[in-house]
Scaffold this motif. Sequence first.
Motif, PDB file in Angstrom:
ATOM      1  N   THR A  75       0.645  -1.256  -0.026  1.00 40.90           N
ATOM      2  CA  THR A  75       0.122   0.188   0.175  1.00 40.90           C
ATOM      3  C   THR A  75       0.937   1.137  -0.012  1.00 40.90           C
ATOM      4  OG1 THR A  75      -0.110  -0.031   2.322  1.00 40.90           O
ATOM      5  CG2 THR A  75      -1.866  -1.121   1.154  1.00 40.90           C
ATOM      6  N   GLY A  76       2.052   1.124   0.438  1.00 40.18           N
ATOM      7  CA  GLY A  76       2.859   2.532   0.611  1.00 40.18           C
ATOM      8  C   GLY A  76       3.498   2.699  -0.711  1.00 40.18           C
ATOM      9  N   LEU A  77       3.518   1.636  -1.179  1.00 36.96           N
ATOM     10  CA  LEU A  77       4.278   1.728  -2.596  1.00 36.96           C
ATOM     11  C   LEU A  77       3.081   2.459  -3.646  1.00 36.96           C
ATOM     12  CD1 LEU A  77       6.588  -1.136  -3.334  1.00 36.96           C
ATOM     13  CD2 LEU A  77       7.400   1.349  -3.090  1.00 36.96           C
ATOM     14  N   ALA A  78       2.026   1.738  -3.400  1.00 36.25           N
ATOM     15  CA  ALA A  78       0.799   2.105  -4.573  1.00 36.25           C
ATOM     16  C   ALA A  78       0.542   3.415  -4.200  1.00 36.25           C
ATOM     17  CB  ALA A  78      -0.047   1.253  -4.183  1.00 36.25           C
ATOM     18  N   GLU A  79       0.437   3.830  -3.058  1.00 39.31           N
ATOM     19  CA  GLU A  79      -0.122   5.114  -2.441  1.00 39.31           C
ATOM     20  C   GLU A  79       0.866   6.272  -3.009  1.00 39.31           C
ATOM     21  OE1 GLU A  79      -2.903   7.586   0.666  1.00 39.31           O
ATOM     22  OE2 GLU A  79      -2.190   5.675   1.017  1.00 39.31           O
ATOM     23  N   GLY A  80       2.007   5.925  -2.490  1.00 38.67           N
ATOM     24  CA  GLY A  80       3.153   6.879  -3.069  1.00 38.67           C
ATOM     25  C   GLY A  80       3.495   7.160  -4.432  1.00 38.67           C
ATOM     26  N   VAL A  81       3.626   6.017  -5.381  1.00 38.91           N
ATOM     27  CA  VAL A  81       3.624   6.204  -6.482  1.00 38.91           C
ATOM     28  C   VAL A  81       2.318   7.115  -7.239  1.00 38.91           C
ATOM     29  CG1 VAL A  81       3.541   4.998  -8.963  1.00 38.91           C
ATOM     30  CG2 VAL A  81       4.844   4.084  -7.098  1.00 38.91           C
ATOM     31  N   ALA A  82       1.375   6.819  -6.828  1.00 41.00           N
ATOM     32  CA  ALA A  82      -0.032   7.701  -7.188  1.00 41.00           C
ATOM     33  C   ALA A  82       0.242   8.952  -6.780  1.00 41.00           C
ATOM     34  CB  ALA A  82      -1.214   7.018  -6.742  1.00 41.00           C
ATOM     35  N   GLY A  83       0.888   9.354  -5.485  1.00 43.80           N
ATOM     36  CA  GLY A  83       1.105  10.656  -5.167  1.00 43.80           C
ATOM     37  C   GLY A  83       2.105  11.443  -6.092  1.00 43.80           C
ATOM     38  N   LEU A  84       3.149  10.545  -6.285  1.00 45.15           N
ATOM     39  CA  LEU A  84       4.035  11.172  -7.124  1.00 45.15           C
ATOM     40  C   LEU A  84       3.568  11.645  -8.552  1.00 45.15           C
ATOM     41  CD1 LEU A  84       7.355   8.913  -6.095  1.00 45.15           C
ATOM     42  CD2 LEU A  84       6.881  11.365  -5.475  1.00 45.15           C
ATOM     43  N   ARG A  85       2.830  10.876  -9.121  1.00 45.87           N
ATOM     44  CA  ARG A  85       2.246  11.208 -10.437  1.00 45.87           C
ATOM     45  C   ARG A  85       1.262  12.257 -10.216  1.00 45.87           C
ATOM     46  NH1 ARG A  85       0.546   5.230 -12.557  1.00 45.87           N
ATOM     47  NH2 ARG A  85       2.898   4.433 -13.179  1.00 45.87           N
ATOM     48  N   VAL A 145       1.795  10.885  -0.680  1.00 45.33           N
ATOM     49  CA  VAL A 145       3.368  10.513  -0.720  1.00 45.33           C
ATOM     50  C   VAL A 145       3.755  10.375   0.589  1.00 45.33           C
ATOM     51  CG1 VAL A 145       5.560  11.571  -1.112  1.00 45.33           C
ATOM     52  CG2 VAL A 145       4.003  11.764  -2.886  1.00 45.33           C
ATOM     53  N   PHE A 146       3.323  11.227   1.499  1.00 51.78           N
ATOM     54  CA  PHE A 146       3.616  10.925   2.946  1.00 51.78           C
ATOM     55  C   PHE A 146       2.858   9.610   3.441  1.00 51.78           C
ATOM     56  CE2 PHE A 146       2.740  11.579   7.631  1.00 51.78           C
ATOM     57  CZ  PHE A 146       4.096  11.925   7.924  1.00 51.78           C
ATOM     58  N   VAL A 147       1.927   9.484   3.394  1.00 52.96           N
ATOM     59  CA  VAL A 147       1.161   8.263   3.930  1.00 52.96           C
ATOM     60  C   VAL A 147       1.884   7.025   3.238  1.00 52.96           C
ATOM     61  CG1 VAL A 147      -0.932   7.037   4.098  1.00 52.96           C
ATOM     62  CG2 VAL A 147      -0.913   9.272   4.294  1.00 52.96           C
ATOM     63  N   GLY A 148       2.171   7.124   1.938  1.00 54.49           N
ATOM     64  CA  GLY A 148       2.998   5.994   1.390  1.00 54.49           C
ATOM     65  C   GLY A 148       4.247   5.911   2.042  1.00 54.49           C
ATOM     66  N   ILE A 165       6.136   2.236   4.156  1.00 53.44           N
ATOM     67  CA  ILE A 165       7.568   1.645   3.839  1.00 53.44           C
ATOM     68  C   ILE A 165       8.508   1.972   5.408  1.00 53.44           C
ATOM     69  CG2 ILE A 165       9.439   2.178   2.584  1.00 53.44           C
ATOM     70  CD1 ILE A 165       7.937   3.052   0.280  1.00 53.44           C
ATOM     71  N   VAL A 166       8.117   3.041   5.843  1.00 51.23           N
ATOM     72  CA  VAL A 166       8.880   2.985   7.219  1.00 51.23           C
ATOM     73  C   VAL A 166       8.292   1.830   8.016  1.00 51.23           C
ATOM     74  CG1 VAL A 166       9.224   4.542   9.097  1.00 51.23           C
ATOM     75  CG2 VAL A 166       9.587   5.647   7.051  1.00 51.23           C
ATOM     76  N   LEU A 167       7.142   1.583   8.207  1.00 51.26           N
ATOM     77  CA  LEU A 167       6.468   0.670   8.812  1.00 51.26           C
ATOM     78  C   LEU A 167       7.034  -0.676   8.557  1.00 51.26           C
ATOM     79  CD1 LEU A 167       4.158  -0.522  11.015  1.00 51.26           C
ATOM     80  CD2 LEU A 167       2.726  -0.445   9.361  1.00 51.26           C
ATOM     81  N   THR A 168       7.174  -0.957   7.288  1.00 44.26           N
ATOM     82  CA  THR A 168       7.827  -2.207   6.693  1.00 44.26           C
ATOM     83  C   THR A 168       8.876  -2.476   7.457  1.00 44.26           C
ATOM     84  OG1 THR A 168       6.409  -2.181   4.723  1.00 44.26           O
ATOM     85  CG2 THR A 168       8.224  -3.539   4.741  1.00 44.26           C
ATOM     86  N   ILE A 169       9.996  -1.487   7.187  1.00 42.88           N
ATOM     87  CA  ILE A 169      11.525  -1.524   7.523  1.00 42.88           C
ATOM     88  C   ILE A 169      11.340  -1.743   9.141  1.00 42.88           C
ATOM     89  CG2 ILE A 169      13.446  -0.131   7.708  1.00 42.88           C
ATOM     90  CD1 ILE A 169      12.786   1.253   5.095  1.00 42.88           C
ATOM     91  N   ALA A 170      10.473  -0.991   9.921  1.00 42.15           N
ATOM     92  CA  ALA A 170      10.604  -1.136  11.361  1.00 42.15           C
ATOM     93  C   ALA A 170      10.205  -2.545  11.716  1.00 42.15           C
ATOM     94  CB  ALA A 170       9.770  -0.143  11.983  1.00 42.15           C
ATOM     95  N   LEU A 171       9.307  -2.969  11.279  1.00 44.94           N
ATOM     96  CA  LEU A 171       8.834  -4.440  11.520  1.00 44.94           C
ATOM     97  C   LEU A 171       9.676  -5.272  11.092  1.00 44.94           C
ATOM     98  CD1 LEU A 171       4.912  -4.214  10.491  1.00 44.94           C
ATOM     99  CD2 LEU A 171       5.961  -4.242  12.862  1.00 44.94           C
ATOM    100  N   TYR A 196      -1.886  13.108  10.965  1.00 41.91           N
ATOM    101  CA  TYR A 196      -1.492  13.782   9.639  1.00 41.91           C
ATOM    102  C   TYR A 196      -2.646  13.913   8.549  1.00 41.91           C
ATOM    103  CZ  TYR A 196       1.025  15.118   5.195  1.00 41.91           C
ATOM    104  OH  TYR A 196       1.460  15.724   4.132  1.00 41.91           O
ATOM    105  N   LEU A 197      -3.325  12.982   8.349  1.00 44.35           N
ATOM    106  CA  LEU A 197      -4.529  12.949   7.731  1.00 44.35           C
ATOM    107  C   LEU A 197      -5.601  13.768   8.028  1.00 44.35           C
ATOM    108  CD1 LEU A 197      -5.096   9.500   6.408  1.00 44.35           C
ATOM    109  CD2 LEU A 197      -4.265  11.330   5.037  1.00 44.35           C
ATOM    110  N   GLY A 198      -5.671  13.969   9.472  1.00 38.66           N
ATOM    111  CA  GLY A 198      -6.691  14.747  10.128  1.00 38.66           C
ATOM    112  C   GLY A 198      -6.341  16.271   9.731  1.00 38.66           C
ATOM    113  N   ILE A 199      -4.987  16.684   9.965  1.00 45.58           N
ATOM    114  CA  ILE A 199      -4.766  18.022   9.485  1.00 45.58           C
ATOM    115  C   ILE A 199      -4.889  18.302   8.078  1.00 45.58           C
ATOM    116  CG2 ILE A 199      -2.595  19.489   9.378  1.00 45.58           C
ATOM    117  CD1 ILE A 199      -1.550  17.999  11.966  1.00 45.58           C
ATOM    118  N   ALA A 200      -4.548  17.354   7.176  1.00 47.59           N
ATOM    119  CA  ALA A 200      -4.620  17.581   5.815  1.00 47.59           C
ATOM    120  C   ALA A 200      -6.126  17.661   5.488  1.00 47.59           C
ATOM    121  CB  ALA A 200      -4.181  16.208   5.061  1.00 47.59           C
ATOM    122  N   GLY A 201      -7.015  17.002   6.012  1.00 43.10           N
ATOM    123  CA  GLY A 201      -8.374  17.197   5.796  1.00 43.10           C
ATOM    124  C   GLY A 201      -9.046  18.441   6.165  1.00 43.10           C
ATOM    125  N   PHE A 202      -8.577  19.045   7.307  1.00 44.92           N
ATOM    126  CA  PHE A 202      -8.859  20.111   7.773  1.00 44.92           C
ATOM    127  C   PHE A 202      -8.184  21.482   7.219  1.00 44.92           C
ATOM    128  CE2 PHE A 202     -11.017  17.724  11.339  1.00 44.92           C
ATOM    129  CZ  PHE A 202     -12.072  18.171  11.270  1.00 44.92           C
TER     130      PHE A 202
END
Length: 226
Positions: free
Chosen positions: A108-118, A135-138, A142-148, A198-204
């Motif tokens: 999901t990180g790659l999918a959302e990140g690539v869509a954001g970059l486009r 891009v940030f959420v994506g 990826i950070v979550l993947t690395i940490a886990l 982050y999404l809460g701030i972005a939404g408002f």
Amino acid sequence: MSSASAARPLEVRHLQLARAVAAAVAAAMITFSPDHSAAMGLSVFSGFTILSAILLFAAAWLVFPSGQRAGAVLLGALDLVAGMIAGIAPLRGDITFFVLVAVWALATGLAEGVAGLRGRRAAGASTRSEARDAVFVGAMGIVLTIALGVVLVVSLLSGPGGYALDYTIAEAHKTFTLTGITIGVGIFGAYAAIVAVYLGIAGFSPRKDAEPALAAASHDNSGGAA
């Protein structure tokens, strides 16, 4: 405002706020639960991803115009598959948690990140802002993947029993054990909390193209009145 935009009953900000609420609920459930086992973590993860999938599928028709729905549908499908797998009780073990959540976060990180970059190449300032949020959420996925991945490797290298650290809280007069799965579930909770904020701030946040659009509308109205 274009006729295409006016035809949509909801905006991207509404999807962001809905996803923020879903992430906040997941973060709160993990934060305030004394049980950080794999079963509990996968239960919360399952509810979070299935709810996210429902929101994304709904947004594909209520938020995005025809031709721009693929990203939401893809993310929704990834969320739904991961949520359904996490909902299978016999599979709720430590390894399942680490592998499933890490693979989901990467996909999901790659999918959302690539869509954001486009999307950042789009003309509208508001669209670019929404793309930056994606891009940030994506990137957080990826950070979550690395940490886990790091926690899983450390846990596996710690021996048959996995990583375990005993610690005592003097005020509570209790001794607790910090394990790899406890850390992993906590990391997922932290991820959910960051995404929620982050999404809460972005939404408002106001869209940069809102004022020019209002000014243009005001000019057209005043011209028509004249």
